[in-house]
Design an enzyme around this catalytic site. Structure first.
Site, PDB file in Angstrom:
ATOM      1  N   ASP A  28       0.861  -1.198   0.000  1.00  0.00           N
ATOM      2  CA  ASP A  28       0.000   0.000   0.000  1.00  0.00           C
ATOM      3  C   ASP A  28       0.886   1.232   0.000  1.00  0.00           C
ATOM      4  O   ASP A  28       2.065   1.169   0.362  1.00  0.00           O
ATOM      5  CB  ASP A  28      -0.932   0.027   1.215  1.00  0.00           C
ATOM      6  CG  ASP A  28      -1.892   1.226   1.163  1.00  0.00           C
ATOM      7  OD1 ASP A  28      -2.393   1.535   0.070  1.00  0.00           O
ATOM      8  OD2 ASP A  28      -2.118   1.867   2.201  1.00  0.00           O
ATOM      9  N   SER A  29       0.292   2.364  -0.376  1.00  0.00           N
ATOM     10  CA  SER A  29       1.030   3.623  -0.338  1.00  0.00           C
ATOM     11  C   SER A  29       1.398   3.990   1.102  1.00  0.00           C
ATOM     12  O   SER A  29       2.301   4.778   1.321  1.00  0.00           O
ATOM     13  CB  SER A  29       0.168   4.731  -0.931  1.00  0.00           C
ATOM     14  OG  SER A  29      -1.037   4.825  -0.196  1.00  0.00           O
ATOM     15  N   CYS A  46      -4.152  -1.411  -2.359  1.00  0.00           N
ATOM     16  CA  CYS A  46      -4.270   0.034  -2.581  1.00  0.00           C
ATOM     17  C   CYS A  46      -5.132   0.200  -3.824  1.00  0.00           C
ATOM     18  O   CYS A  46      -4.748  -0.248  -4.912  1.00  0.00           O
ATOM     19  CB  CYS A  46      -2.874   0.616  -2.815  1.00  0.00           C
ATOM     20  SG  CYS A  46      -2.867   2.365  -3.234  1.00  0.00           S
ATOM     21  N   GLU A  70      -2.975   9.227   7.577  1.00  0.00           N
ATOM     22  CA  GLU A  70      -1.515   9.001   7.638  1.00  0.00           C
ATOM     23  C   GLU A  70      -0.884   9.853   8.740  1.00  0.00           C
ATOM     24  O   GLU A  70       0.071   9.460   9.375  1.00  0.00           O
ATOM     25  CB  GLU A  70      -0.857   9.340   6.291  1.00  0.00           C
ATOM     26  CG  GLU A  70      -1.113   8.327   5.195  1.00  0.00           C
ATOM     27  CD  GLU A  70      -0.345   7.018   5.344  1.00  0.00           C
ATOM     28  OE1 GLU A  70       0.842   7.053   5.651  1.00  0.00           O
ATOM     29  OE2 GLU A  70      -0.964   5.948   5.176  1.00  0.00           O
ATOM     30  N   CYS A 128     -11.083   2.633  -0.874  1.00  0.00           N
ATOM     31  CA  CYS A 128      -9.710   2.979  -0.490  1.00  0.00           C
ATOM     32  C   CYS A 128      -9.428   2.197   0.779  1.00  0.00           C
ATOM     33  O   CYS A 128     -10.258   2.171   1.695  1.00  0.00           O
ATOM     34  CB  CYS A 128      -9.614   4.479  -0.224  1.00  0.00           C
ATOM     35  SG  CYS A 128      -8.060   4.975   0.556  1.00  0.00           S
ATOM     36  N   HIS A 142      -7.604   2.715   3.179  1.00  0.00           N
ATOM     37  CA  HIS A 142      -7.511   3.494   4.422  1.00  0.00           C
ATOM     38  C   HIS A 142      -8.896   3.661   5.077  1.00  0.00           C
ATOM     39  O   HIS A 142      -8.984   3.871   6.279  1.00  0.00           O
ATOM     40  CB  HIS A 142      -6.971   4.904   4.156  1.00  0.00           C
ATOM     41  CG  HIS A 142      -5.485   4.974   3.961  1.00  0.00           C
ATOM     42  ND1 HIS A 142      -4.857   4.465   2.855  1.00  0.00           N
ATOM     43  CD2 HIS A 142      -4.505   5.516   4.739  1.00  0.00           C
ATOM     44  CE1 HIS A 142      -3.550   4.697   2.950  1.00  0.00           C
ATOM     45  NE2 HIS A 142      -3.313   5.327   4.083  1.00  0.00           N
TER      46      HIS A 142
HETATM   47  N1  DGL Z   1      -4.986   3.017   0.581  1.00  0.00           N
HETATM   48  C1  DGL Z   1      -4.833   3.635  -0.712  1.00  0.00           C
HETATM   49  C2  DGL Z   1      -6.022   3.261  -1.593  1.00  0.00           C
HETATM   50  O1  DGL Z   1      -6.656   2.230  -1.341  1.00  0.00           O
HETATM   51  C3  DGL Z   1      -4.567   5.064  -0.463  1.00  0.00           C
HETATM   52  C4  DGL Z   1      -4.230   5.846  -1.607  1.00  0.00           C
HETATM   53  C5  DGL Z   1      -3.407   7.072  -1.384  1.00  0.00           C
HETATM   54  O2  DGL Z   1      -2.256   6.946  -0.978  1.00  0.00           O
HETATM   55  O3  DGL Z   1      -3.915   8.159  -1.699  1.00  0.00           O
HETATM   56  O4  DGL Z   1      -6.351   3.926  -2.549  1.00  0.00           O
END
Ligand code: DGL
Length: 270
Positions: free
Chosen positions: A7-8, A70, A162, A194, A196
């Protein structure tokens, strides 16, 4: 026999948690690209380059199969990776398809033509890059007809999560839900597109109301991975150790991750 989870940043931990519970015998290597999060405001080329670099790092940990936990990377980079970049002995899977299969009540591999499904009005909450890609609508159109999707780009939410700012994240979620409801007053289902957002699932549910069914990815992805590994056990890579890697500051990422998952998580520098 390790599997990589990418993931990011921290959001993919919701997926990691679910897959580790579902497959306790499998070691998972998690890679959070916290130094470059959020991805949701980056260009598709940038997301592609970052996602490929992270995937290569996971291969070096003995993970021949990498899950892009992600949606932004799944939407903006996955198809290009699969079509132009991926060697034959490796696999990269995204998190969109299991969700759409659940929404459209399909089994894996059901490639029959699109058909009418029970839900007609679907709210999609995702990052600006995911919404702009229209990948969700594209995948849905392969499987269902007559579904009206209203997408809300939820700017700022990933950043707030974050940074560990729950109050800001909650306020932003409420305002994004209100904005969507002005355009679609009575959705039957809401997709948290997403990884998150499950960390804010209770806020989404409360703001949407109890009659809206909220689909969250973690459990669906875990079921789908378990099923995949039964069919393709050769993609369990040679890695043997579970670990957490980050491009960010390991101490601060470990603190936030421990707070999110409510168990001790220790990240190492990627
Ligand atoms: N968890 C990522 C997703 O599902 C986050 C994306 C981001 O870093 O903006 O899209």
């Amino acid at each position: 026999m390790a599997v990589g989870i990418f993931d990011s940043g921290l959001g993919g931990l919701t997926v990691l948690d679910a897959v580790a519970r579902r497959l306790p015998q499998v070691p998972f290597v998690y890679f959070g690209d916290n130094a470059h999060a959020p991805y949701g405001v980056r260009t598709a080329d940038d997301i592609f380059a970052l996602t490929c670099a992270a995937t290569e790092r996971l291969w070096s940990e003995g993970c021949d199969l990498v899950i892009l936990a992600c949606n932004t990377a799944s939407a903006a980079a996955l198809r290009r990776m699969q079509e132009t970049w991926l060697p034959k002995d490796k696999r990269v899977l995204g998190v969109f398809v299991p969700l759409i299969e659940a929404l459209t009540e399909r089994q894996w591999g059901d490639n029959s033509p699109p058909r009418e499904v029970a839900v007609k009005h679907v709210a999609l909450f995702a990052t600006p890059a995911t919404v702009a890609s229209r990948a969700f609508q594209r995948e849905l159109a392969f499987r269902a007809i007559g579904v009206d999707v209203e997408a809300q780009p939820c700017g700022g939410v990933v950043d707030a999560i974050e940074q560990g700012d729950e109050i800001l994240a909650e306020a932003l979620v409420r305002s994004h839900v209100e904005a969507l409801k002005r355009r679609m007053p009575a959705p039957e289902a809401a997709i948290l597109g997403c990884t998150h957002y499950p960390l804010m699932e209770h806020v989404f549910q409360e703001a949407l109301g109890p009659e809206v069914r909220v689909y969250s990815q973690a459990r669906l992805v875990a079921e789908s991975l378990a099923d995949y590994l039964v069919r393709r056990p050769e993609f369990l890579g040679p890695g043997t150790a579970s670990k957490f890697l980050t491009t960010g500051d390991p101490a601060s990422v470990s603190n936030k991750a421990t707070q999110f998952l409510r168990r001790k998580i220790v990240f190492e520098k990627a």
